[in-house]
Motif scaffolding. Structure first.
Motif, short mmCIF file in Angstrom:
data_model
loop_
_atom_site.label_atom_id
_atom_site.label_comp_id
_atom_site.label_asym_id
_atom_site.label_seq_id
_atom_site.Cartn_x
_atom_site.Cartn_y
_atom_site.Cartn_z
N ASP A 1 0.86 -1.19 0.00
CA ASP A 1 0.00 0.00 0.00
C ASP A 1 0.90 1.24 0.00
O ASP A 1 1.73 1.41 0.89
CB ASP A 1 -0.91 -0.02 1.24
N MET A 2 0.74 2.08 -1.01
CA MET A 2 1.56 3.27 -1.11
C MET A 2 1.20 4.27 -0.01
O MET A 2 0.06 4.32 0.45
CB MET A 2 1.35 3.93 -2.48
N ASP A 3 2.19 5.06 0.39
CA ASP A 3 1.98 6.02 1.48
C ASP A 3 1.45 7.35 0.93
O ASP A 3 2.06 7.91 0.01
CB ASP A 3 3.30 6.25 2.22
N ALA A 4 0.34 7.81 1.49
CA ALA A 4 -0.26 9.11 1.11
C ALA A 4 -0.16 9.32 -0.41
O ALA A 4 0.37 10.33 -0.87
CB ALA A 4 0.42 10.23 1.87
N PHE A 5 -0.69 8.35 -1.14
CA PHE A 5 -0.35 8.19 -2.56
C PHE A 5 -0.43 9.48 -3.39
O PHE A 5 0.60 9.96 -3.90
CB PHE A 5 -1.24 7.09 -3.16
N PHE A 6 -1.61 10.08 -3.51
CA PHE A 6 -1.74 11.27 -4.38
C PHE A 6 -0.83 12.40 -3.88
O PHE A 6 -0.17 13.09 -4.66
CB PHE A 6 -3.18 11.79 -4.42
N SER B 1 -9.43 14.01 -0.84
CA SER B 1 -9.10 12.68 -1.39
C SER B 1 -8.06 12.03 -0.49
O SER B 1 -8.21 10.90 -0.05
CB SER B 1 -8.51 12.81 -2.79
N THR B 2 -6.98 12.78 -0.26
CA THR B 2 -5.98 12.31 0.71
C THR B 2 -5.14 13.51 1.11
O THR B 2 -5.31 14.63 0.56
CB THR B 2 -5.08 11.20 0.16
N TYR C 1 1.36 13.17 5.23
CA TYR C 1 1.42 12.84 6.65
C TYR C 1 1.54 14.10 7.51
O TYR C 1 1.04 14.14 8.64
CB TYR C 1 2.55 11.83 6.90
N ARG D 1 -1.85 15.26 8.19
CA ARG D 1 -2.60 14.36 9.08
C ARG D 1 -2.44 14.77 10.54
O ARG D 1 -3.31 14.51 11.37
CB ARG D 1 -2.19 12.90 8.86
N SER E 1 -8.76 11.48 4.62
CA SER E 1 -9.55 11.18 3.41
C SER E 1 -11.04 11.26 3.74
O SER E 1 -11.46 10.86 4.84
CB SER E 1 -9.26 9.78 2.90
N ALA E 2 -11.81 11.75 2.78
CA ALA E 2 -13.28 11.80 2.87
C ALA E 2 -13.81 12.89 3.81
O ALA E 2 -15.02 13.06 3.94
CB ALA E 2 -13.87 10.44 3.24
N ILE F 1 -6.05 1.81 -6.67
CA ILE F 1 -5.02 2.46 -7.48
C ILE F 1 -3.62 2.31 -6.87
O ILE F 1 -2.63 2.26 -7.59
CB ILE F 1 -5.40 3.95 -7.69
N ASP F 2 -3.54 2.17 -5.55
CA ASP F 2 -2.22 2.13 -4.90
C ASP F 2 -2.03 0.94 -3.98
O ASP F 2 -1.14 0.94 -3.15
CB ASP F 2 -1.99 3.43 -4.11
N LYS G 1 3.33 2.45 8.90
CA LYS G 1 3.29 3.47 7.85
C LYS G 1 3.90 4.75 8.36
O LYS G 1 3.72 5.08 9.53
CB LYS G 1 1.84 3.73 7.45
P1 TTP Z 1 -5.26 5.07 0.57
O1 TTP Z 1 -4.23 4.03 0.33
O2 TTP Z 1 -6.43 4.73 1.44
O3 TTP Z 1 -4.59 6.36 1.23
P2 TTP Z 1 -3.17 6.99 0.97
O4 TTP Z 1 -2.32 6.18 0.07
O5 TTP Z 1 -3.35 8.41 0.54
O6 TTP Z 1 -2.55 7.03 2.43
P3 TTP Z 1 -2.02 5.79 3.30
O7 TTP Z 1 -0.56 6.07 3.52
O8 TTP Z 1 -2.80 5.83 4.56
O9 TTP Z 1 -2.24 4.54 2.51
O10 TTP Z 1 -5.82 5.58 -0.81
C1 TTP Z 1 -5.03 5.69 -1.97
C2 TTP Z 1 -5.42 6.92 -2.77
O11 TTP Z 1 -6.79 6.83 -3.12
C3 TTP Z 1 -5.26 8.20 -2.00
O12 TTP Z 1 -3.95 8.75 -2.13
C4 TTP Z 1 -6.31 9.07 -2.61
C5 TTP Z 1 -7.39 8.12 -3.06
N1 TTP Z 1 -8.53 8.15 -2.14
C6 TTP Z 1 -9.59 9.01 -2.41
O13 TTP Z 1 -9.60 9.70 -3.43
N2 TTP Z 1 -10.64 9.06 -1.52
C7 TTP Z 1 -10.67 8.32 -0.37
O14 TTP Z 1 -11.64 8.41 0.41
C8 TTP Z 1 -9.59 7.45 -0.10
C9 TTP Z 1 -9.56 6.61 1.16
C10 TTP Z 1 -8.54 7.38 -0.99
#
Ligand code: TTP
Ligand code: MG
Length: 397
Positions: free
Chosen positions: A11-16, A48-49, A52, A55, A61-62, A108-109, A163
């Motif tokens: 699982d990618m960190d704070a992907f976008f 969307s995200t 860190y 955070r 998110s959401a 996606i991630d 994470k």
């Molecule tokens: P996540 O893997 O849930 O979150 P993340 O990668 O940003 O952070 P984490 O380090 O906690 O994994 O979601 C992946 C991507 O999906 C996120 O970067 C943005 C998108 N996303 C949304 O657009 N809306 C949402 O409600 C969630 C949960 C994610």
């Protein structure tokens, strides 16, 4: 003993947000929020995200973007650039496929990778996960968190524990002690409602749930109760389900009557290998990864895979591997279904070992000749010695 499974959850960190920070170094170490336009606190969309750093202000998110703005008005708010993130996602999946074909895409991630059949090519399962993280870092300049465990649920929980940039391995022998102290809602599918019902009867942790009577859980939550009990006890045979678009050829058979007769099972496996091998040649493919699927009475499904050094479309080669996988399983329940899959396909014109080319060509022309006879006179026209001729109810995929 059933051969141990190694499942990685990546699982990618704070992907976008991480992608935006990567592409604009002035955003590094700053609170970055990706989502709708906050319009000075009046915006109507959601987050969307966020990075860190953001955070720490309670943004997640959401969350309504207006609320995020109130949490941290100085954060950098950016719109979603989906095309860019999708391209990175494609790069990621290419990296995943360089480690195993057994990939279940979650988002996606995020994906599950079953590395049971391929880790030996990279070292230990843990070393394989380190390499996955490294390759992601080198090729995308982004960090991923990885959980490695014998089951999907635990791999997913583990990837979330350290994470960002985490790597947590849970070994089979530590599975239960790992689960015991966790809160019950770490169990996948166990939501707020179930949690509050459990809280009312004094059950907070997975360990407490695990020692409950199954029947009490069934009375409370129906079939789900049984499922929660199993997960709480580390029982999670769910396989990593590769996508339909991953090229593979498979055949499976449901026995008329559940069986534990090795001869019957192995002879059916041989027949399936021959079918798969015929289909490979008919479609001009060779494959590298061979997967055995077994479903037992009670509908537990096991999949075991192995990857060859060289691609093949020969029934003998496929059967050798399938037989090894089957022998390693030593399942002590009756078997309801068996399946053979070959994946990691390349065009059959491809030769990956020039020295064996001549011999291979001879073998191949022999197989093609056999296929022709079968086409003309039917499936049963030629059989290997020892192949059981009994008819089984069959489902071709
Ligand atoms: P996540 O893997 O849930 O979150 P993340 O990668 O940003 O952070 P984490 O380090 O906690 O994994 O979601 C992946 C991507 O999906 C996120 O970067 C943005 C998108 N996303 C949304 O657009 N809306 C949402 O409600 C969630 C949960 C994610
Ligand atoms: Mg993520």
């Amino acid at each position: 003993m059933i051969q141990e499974r190694y499942i990685a959850h990546v699982d990618m960190d704070a992907f976008f947000a991480s992608i935006e920070q990567r592409d604009n170094p002035s955003l590094k170490n700053k609170p970055v929020v990706i989502g709708a336009d906050p319009e000075g606190g009046k915006g109507r969309g959601v987050v969307s995200t966020c990075s860190y750093e953001a955070r720490k202000y309670g943004i997640h998110s959401a969350m309504p973007i207006s609320q995020a703005y109130r949490c941290c008005p100085n954060a950098i708010f950016l719109p979603v650039n989906m095309e860019k993130y999708s391209n990175v996602s494609e790069q990621l999946y290419e990296i995943f496929y360089s480690f195993t074909p057994d990939i279940e895409s979650i988002s996606i991630d995020e994906a599950f990778l079953d590395i049971s059949g391929s880790y030996h090519l990279f070292g230990t399962p843990l070393e394989t996960c380190k390499l996955i993280k490294e390759k992601i870092k080198v090729q995308t300049q982004l960090t991923a968190s990885v959980g490695l465990a014998p089951t999907k649920m635990v791999a997913k929980i583990a990837s979330d524990l350290k994470k960002p940039d985490g790597l947590v391995e849970v070994k089979k022998e530590n599975l239960l002690s790992f689960l015991q102290p966790l809160e019950v809602d770490k169990i996948c599918g166990l939501g707020k409602k179930t949690k509050s019902v459990l809280e009312k009867i004094g059950i907070k942790t997975i360990g407490e749930l695990a020692v409950m009577q199954k029947i009490d859980l069934v009375n409370l939550f129906g079939k789900n109760g049984l499922y929660f009990w199993e997960l709480a006890n580390g029982i999670d045979e769910r396989a990593v389900e590769s996508e339909g678009d991953v090229k593979s050829i498979s055949n499976e058979t449901t026995f008329r009557k559940d069986t534990s007769n090795d001869r019957e099972i192995e002879s059916e496996l041989l027949r399936l290998c021959e079918k798969v091998s015929m289909r490979l040649r008919a479609d001009n493919f060779k494959g590298r990864t061979i997967t055995l699927k077994i479903r037992t009475e009670g509908f537990h499904t096991y999949t075991r895979a192995t990857s060859l050094k060289q691609t093949t479309n020969f029934a003998d080669v496929i059967y050798d591997e399938i037989q090894k996988l089957y022998k390693n399983c030593a399942i002590n329940k009756k078997i309801r279904l068996v399946g053979v899959k070959i994946s990691n396909l390349v065009s059959g014109d491809f030769k990956d070992n020039l020295f064996e080319e001549q011999n291979e060509e001879k073998m191949e022309s022999l197989h093609v000749a056999v296929d022709k006879i079968r086409d003309k006179f039917g499936d049963n026209a030629i059989h290997r010695a020892g192949t059981n001729q009994e008819k089984y109810q069959e489902r071709n995929k």
